[in-house]
Design an enzyme around this catalytic site. Structure first.
Site, PDB file in Angstrom:
ATOM      1  CG  HIS A 157     -13.153   1.503   3.979  1.00  0.00           C
ATOM      2  ND1 HIS A 157     -11.663   0.275   3.403  1.00  0.00           N
ATOM      3  CD2 HIS A 157     -11.462   0.974   5.118  1.00  0.00           C
ATOM      4  CE1 HIS A 157     -10.833   0.003   4.070  1.00  0.00           C
ATOM      5  NE2 HIS A 157     -10.525   0.562   4.962  1.00  0.00           N
TER       6      HIS A 157
ATOM      7  CB  SER B 239      -0.970  -0.350   1.482  1.00  0.00           C
ATOM      8  OG  SER B 239      -1.997  -1.220   0.802  1.00  0.00           O
TER       9      SER B 239
ATOM     10  CB  CYS C  13      -9.729   2.503   0.811  1.00  0.00           C
ATOM     11  SG  CYS C  13     -11.198   1.825   0.128  1.00  0.00           S
TER      12      CYS C  13
END
Lengths: 373, 593
Positions: B356, B313, B369
Site C-alpha cells: 500500500h 479485518s 492495510c
C-alpha cells in the site's frame, strides 16, 4: 267363600299390607325419578303403567285374601302343571328380550310366566311337604327334587332366566331345610356339597352364556375394566355412595337419568333410591323390608297348619332371596344376576305376582285361628 | 330326629339369619355412603360434569412498526374420553377417523393422567369430516370434537430463529409443575420469543362446566369463565429489514445482526438458512424433522449468536482504537507497506501483495492495510488491544435473551500462559491485531462493538422487545478525537476510492463500515478457484448514518469469500429496507407477500 265380616277386618294383616303398599309407592316415586329425561318431561309410560299395575295388584291381593288358602293346597298340582306348561310355551314361542326368552305375549300385554311360576312352585312344594310330618330322608328328598324341582329348573336355565332358576333352587333348598332333614341326610349332604363344589363350579362355568360369565368376572374384580363388564357394578356403587349420608335429594340424582346406570328403573332401582335418599333413606327402606320379612316368619310360626307354615316360609324366603340378591348385587357384594327388587322395581308381572304372594301371606295370617272359619 | 315341635325354634334361628343379612347390607351401605361417600360423590360428579377448557387466543407478535407477524387460525380435532368410550366400537371408530385399529386401540388404552382426560385422536379435521363425525357422535360415547387454534407465521421462515415456534409439551415439560395448567394436547412456545415469552403470550384458558349424560351429550351449561387472551408482544425487529436481509443471503449460510445504536434494540437478527415455523405449528411430522436435523447447513443453528469465527479485518477497528487511546499512534503515524513484513525467519503478508506504500491510520483502515496494523499492534501491545476489545463487548456473551449464546475469544498473554503454557510471541500480536489467529467473535458481538463505536462507547445489551428500557452494560470512556478518526476512516472504507466496503454505499444514508475476511486455510490462493468449503468467511460491520448513527450492523457470510464483495451488499439491502418510510415498507411487505 266371600265372608268379609268384622273378625276378618280385625284379623287382617294390615302390617304386611301397608308395608308393601308403602314400598310400592316408594318404588313408583323412584321409577319416576329414574326415568325422567333430563331437560324433558318424565317418560310417562313407566310410572303411569306401574301405578295401573299397582291398582290391579291390590285388587288381585284382595281376591287372594278372600278365600281360604287351604284351597290352594287342593289345587296345588293343577296349578303346578299349568306353570310348567307356561314355561314350555315360553320356550317354544316366547318373545325374546335382552338376550333371553322370558316373555309371553297375550296380544294386549306381555308377561313373564316365570314370575308366577315361583308361587305355583312354592304352593306345590308346601303342599307336598305337608303330606307327611316326618323329617326328610335321602330318598324323599331325591324324589321331591326330581318330581318337582328338576324340570322347571331345566326349563328356566334354558330360557335363560338364570335369576329365577337360582331363586327356585334356593327356595327348594330353604323350604326343605325348614321342613327338616334327618341328621344322617344333613351330614351326607354337607359332605357331598364340599366334595362336589369344584366340579359343580366347572360345569356351571361351561354351561353359562358369555354375558353371564362376564358378570361373574366383573363381580370378582369390577375395577379391572371400568368401561367393560364391571361398568354396571361400578356405576351402581358410585350411585349409592354418592348419596352419602343424607342423599342428593329427590329428583336430584344423576346416575340414573343421565344413563350412567343401566336398568335403572328395574334391577338397579335400589341404587337410584340410595343416591337420592342417602344412608338415612336406605335405612328406612331396609326397615320396611325387615318388617315384611319378620312378619312373614311370624305368620309361618302362627300358621294353623303345616301347609300354611311351609307356604308362608316359602314366600318369605322368596322375598328374602330377591331382596338380598338384588341389594347385594347393587352394592357390589354379589354377582350381577338379573333379579328385581320386590315391590320396588318396574315390572307389572313381578309386582302382580309379588302382591299375590303377599296376599297368600296375609291370607295365612288372617286365617290363623282355625276356629273362626 | 327333628320334629314339628322344633318349628318355632327353627323360625327364631331363621330370624337371626335374617338379622345378620340385614346387618351385612347395612354395613355395606355405611361403607359406601358414609366411609367412601365423598370419594364416590366426586366420581359421580365427574361422571356428570365435564370441564371443557376453552383455549385462550395466543397473543399476537408484532414487529416494531405494528406489523403482525403471526395469526391464530382455528382447526378441529377429534378426541375421546377413555372412561366413557366403549372399546367394542373401536372398529367402527377406526373407519370413521381413518386410523388403523391397533393404533387407535393403543392410543385409547395408553395410561392417561386420568380416564376422564380426553385423548387426542386426530387433528386438523376438515369441515366435512367434522359434520360426518357429529352426525354419528351418539354411536360413540366419549367422542368429542374440540377446536384448537394453530399459529400461522405469516412471513414463513423470515425471522424464525428469533420468533420461534410452538410445539406440544415434551416429556420433561409434561411433568414440570410450571406447565400444570397446560392441557396435554395444547401447543406451547418451544423456541425463540414464543418460548421466552410463552407465559405472556399464552393467556389464561377459560372453562365451561357442562352437565352431560352417559353418551356425552350436553344437557346444560352450569358455569363458564371466559378465556383471557394472551398479551400481544411488540418485537424490536423490523420485519422489512429482516426479510430483505434474509433474501439477500440467497440461501448462503451466514448471519446478520442489526442493532439500534442508542438502545441496543435488535432491528434484525438473521441466521441463514432458516426453517419454516409453520412446519411445527400443527405438529411437525417425523420426516420433516429428520430432514431439518440432518441438513448439512444446520438450519436450526442460530448463527447470529452461536457461530464464532475470527473477525478478520473488522478487528482492526479495535486495534486502531486501542492504539489511539493509549497514544501509541496518532494521525501522523505512518508505516510503509511493501506487501508484507519480515520478522525473524517468518514473513507476514499483506492481502495486497503489491503493497500500500506509505500509509497513515486513515488510509490503513480504508484500504485495510495489514502491515500498518502489524506495526500498530506491536506498538500498543496486544494485551492493551485485548482490554479495549473486551470493554467494547467481545469475548463475553452479549446477554441477548435467546440463550445458548457463544462467547468468542479475545486472547492475551495471561490467557496464553494459562491455557497454552507458553509466552506470548510478537508474531501472535501481528496476526491477532488483524483479526486472525486466536481471536474469534459471534456476529452479534461484532454488532454490539460496532454500535458502541457508533454511539460513542455505550455497550448495550441487545434487546428483542420494543419499548423496554435500554440496558447499558458499560460506558467505555473514549476520547472524542479517537472516535472521530475511526468513524471518519470507516466512512472512507465505504465512500472513498480504494475503500474495501464500496459495495455497501447507499444513496439513502452515509454508511461507515469495515470489511473482514476470516481465513479458512493458511495458504492463500485465488478464491475464485477454490471449492466453496475452503473459501474464506466474509465479514462486514457497518453503521449509518455516519453523521448521526442510528443503526449498527454486522454481516457474516460463511465461505463467502471477501467481506467487501460478499457481505457488504447484504448490509446495504438491509439498511435500505430499514430506512424506507413507513408507507413504503408496508407496500414492500404487501407486494411480495
Amino acid at each position: 267363600m266371600f265372608r268379609i265380616d268384622r273378625r276378618f277386618i280385625q284379623n287382617f294383616d294390615w302390617v304386611t299390607f301397608f308395608t308393601i303398599i308403602v314400598i310400592s309407592i316408594i318404588g313408583i316415586m323412584t321409577i319416576f325419578s329414574a326415568t325422567r329425561q333430563p331437560g324433558d318431561a318424565p317418560q310417562a309410560s313407566f310410572y303411569i303403567k306401574q301405578i295401573v299395575w299397582l291398582l290391579i295388584s291390590i285388587c288381585a291381593l284382595i281376591v287372594i285374601v278372600s278365600f281360604d288358602y287351604i284351597w290352594l293346597g287342593r289345587i296345588a298340582l293343577p296349578l303346578y302343571v299349568t306353570g310348567i306348561l307356561l314355561l314350555v310355551i315360553v320356550l317354544v314361542s316366547g318373545r325374546t328380550g335382552m338376550g333371553a326368552q322370558r316373555w309371553l305375549s297375550l296380544g294386549f300385554f306381555s308377561f313373564q310366566p316365570s314370575e308366577f311360576f315361583k308361587l305355583m312352585f312354592i304352593i306345590m312344594l308346601a303342599s307336598y311337604y305337608s303330606l307327611s310330618r316326618e323329617a326328610l330322608h335321602a330318598t324323599a328328598l331325591l324324589r321331591v327334587f326330581f318330581m318337582i324341582v328338576f324340570l322347571p329348573f331345566l326349563l328356566l336355565f334354558k330360557q335363560p332366566d338364570l335369576g329365577t332358576a337360582i331363586v327356585v333352587f334356593l327356595i327348594f333348598s330353604s323350604v326343605s331345610l325348614a321342613k327338616g332333614f334327618q341328621r344322617k341326610l344333613l351330614v351326607t349332604l354337607i359332605l357331598i356339597g364340599l366334595v362336589s363344589l369344584p366340579f359343580v363350579g366347572n360345569i356351571a362355568w361351561t354351561g353359562l352364556k358369555d354375558y353371564q360369565k362376564n358378570r361373574l368376572i366383573a363381580f370378582i374384580d369390577p375395577q379391572a375394566d371400568p368401561t367393560g363388564i364391571g361398568y354396571h357394578i361400578n356405576q351402581s356403587k358410585v350411585a349409592i355412595g354418592s348419596g352419602e349420608f343424607s342423599g342428593k335429594g329427590y329428583l336430584k340424582g344423576t346416575q340414573g337419568p343421565f344413563r350412567f346406570l343401566p336398568e335403572k328403573h328395574t334391577d338397579f332401582i335400589f341404587a337410584v333410591f340410595a343416591e337420592e335418599w342417602g344412608f338415612m333413606g336406605s335405612f328406612f327402606l331396609l326397615v320396611l323390608y325387615f318388617i315384611l320379612l319378620v312378619r312373614g316368619l311370624d305368620t309361618a310360626r302362627k300358621a294353623k297348619d303345616d301347609f300354611g307354615r311351609l307356604l308362608a316360609l316359602g314366600i318369605t324366603f322368596m322375598f328374602a332371596i330377591y331382596f338380598f340378591v338384588n341389594t347385594g348385587m347393587t352394592l357390589g357384594i354379589m354377582p350381577v344376576v338379573g333379579i328385581p327388587l320386590p315391590f320396588m322395581s318396574y315390572g307389572g308381572t313381578a309386582l302382580l305376582s309379588n302382591f299375590i304372594s303377599a296376599g297368600v301371606l296375609i291370607n295365612i295370617r288372617t286365617r290363623r285361628f282355625s276356629l273362626f272359619y | 330326629m327333628q320334629t314339628e315341635k322344633t318349628g318355632a325354634e327353627k323360625i327364631i334361628f331363621i330370624s337371626y339369619l335374617l338379622i345378620a343379612g340385614f346387618v351385612v347390607v347395612l354395613l355395606r351401605l355405611w361403607q359406601l355412603q358414609v366411609l367412601q361417600g365423598s370419594e364416590l360423590r366426586k366420581i359421580s360428579e365427574s361422571n356428570r360434569l365435564r370441564v371443557i377448557g376453552v383455549p385462550a387466543p395466543r397473543g399476537i407478535i408484532f414487529d416494531r412498526n405494528r406489523v403482525p407477524l403471526v395469526k391464530n387460525t382455528p382447526y378441529f380435532c377429534a378426541s375421546v374420553i377413555p372412561q366413557e368410550f366403549n372399546k367394542g366400537s373401536i372398529a367402527a371408530l377406526s373407519q370413521l377417523l381413518n386410523i388403523s385399529e391397533p393404533e387407535l386401540y393403543d392410543r385409547i388404552t395408553r395410561k392417561a393422567a386420568s380416564p376422564f382426560t380426553p385423548v387426542r385422536l386426530r387433528e386438523g379435521l376438515s369441515f366435512s369430516e367434522v359434520s360426518v363425525i357429529e352426525a354419528r357422535r351418539s354411536d360413540f360415547p366419549g367422542l368429542l370434537i374440540e377446536v384448537e387454534t394453530s399459529r400461522e407465521y405469516m412471513y414463513g421462515s423470515v425471522g424464525s430463529h428469533l420468533i420461534g415456534y410452538l410445539g406440544k409439551l415434551n416429556p420433561a415439560q409434561s411433568t414440570d409443575p410450571s406447565f400444570k395448567d397446560v392441557p396435554p394436547e395444547a401447543f406451547i412456545g418451544q423456541w425463540g420469543v414464543e418460548k421466552l415469552y410463552d407465559k405472556t403470550l399464552r393467556g389464561t384458558a377459560g372453562q365451561r362446566i357442562i352437565e352431560v349424560d352417559a353418551v356425552g351429550r350436553e344437557i346444560r351449561l352450569l358455569y363458564e369463565t371466559a378465556p383471557v387472551k394472551g398479551a400481544d408482544l411488540d418485537l424490536s425487529i423490523d420485519i422489512a429489514l429482516q426479510r430483505e436481509a434474509e433474501k439477500a443471503f440467497e440461501g448462503r449460510a451466514g448471519a446478520l445482526v442489526a442493532l439500534k445504536t442508542d438502545t441496543g434494540e435488535v432491528l434484525g437478527l438473521v441466521s441463514s438458512p432458516s426453517f419454516d415455523p409453520n412446519q411445527f405449528a400443527k405438529g411437525i411430522n417425523y420426516n420433516d424433522w429428520k430432514a431439518l436435523m440432518e441438513d448439512k447447513k444446520i438450519p436450526m443453528l442460530n448463527r447470529a449468536i452461536q457461530s464464532q469465527y475470527p473477525p478478520g479485518s473488522t478487528f482492526k477497528i479495535l486495534t486502531a482504537i486501542a492504539a489511539l487511546e493509549e497514544g501509541a499512534i496518532d494521525t501522523g503515524t505512518k508505516a510503509e507497506c511493501r506487501g508484507g513484513l519480515s520478522y525473524g525467519k517468518w514473513r507476514f503478508g499483506c492481502w495486497q501483495k503489491k503493497g500500500h506504500g506509505i500509509v497513515s491510520i486513515h488510509r490503513a483502515l480504508v484500504e485495510s492495510c495489514d502491515v500498518f496494523f502489524y506495526e500498530t499492534g506491536k506498538r500498543v501491545g496486544f494485551d492493551k488491544v485485548h482490554d479495549y476489545a473486551v470493554k467494547l463487548g467481545l469475548g463475553a456473551e452479549t446477554g441477548i435473551e435467546l440463550g445458548r449464546e457463544r462467547k468468542g475469544l479475545i486472547p492475551n498473554s495471561a490467557w496464553k500462559l494459562e491455557t497454552k503454557k507458553s509466552a506470548w510471541f510478537l508474531g501472535e500480536t501481528f496476526i491477532n491485531s488483524i483479526g486472525q489467529g486466536y481471536v474469534s467473535a459471534t456476529p452479534i458481538q461484532l454488532a454490539v462493538m460496532m454500535s458502541a463505536v457508533a454511539n460513542g462507547g455505550s455497550v448495550y445489551k441487545p434487546l428483542i422487545l420494543k419499548d423496554t428500557a435500554p440496558e447499558l452494560v458499560r460506558k467505555v470512556e473514549l476520547r472524542q478525537e479517537t472516535l472521530e478518526i475511526v468513524r471518519d476512516a470507516l466512512k472512507g472504507v465505504v465512500n472513498e476510492s480504494g475503500g474495501t466496503g464500496a459495495a455497501s454505499r447507499s444513496s439513502m444514508a452515509t454508511v461507515g463500515g469495515k470489511t473482514g475476511t476470516a481465513q479458512v486455510v493458511g495458504l492463500r490462493k485465488d478464491s475464485k478457484y477454490l471449492s466453496e468449503k475452503f473459501r474464506d468467511h466474509a465479514w462486514f460491520v457497518s453503521f449509518a448514518p455516519v453523521e448521526k448513527p442510528e443503526i449498527a450492523m454486522s454481516v457474516f457470510v460463511e465461505h463467502g469469500g471477501h467481506g467487501g464483495s460478499a457481505a457488504a451488499p447484504i448490509a446495504k439491502k438491509a439498511l435500505e429496507a430499514y430506512l424506507l418510510p413507513q408507507e413504503k415498507k408496508k407496500e414492500l411487505l404487501n407486494v411480495q407477500n
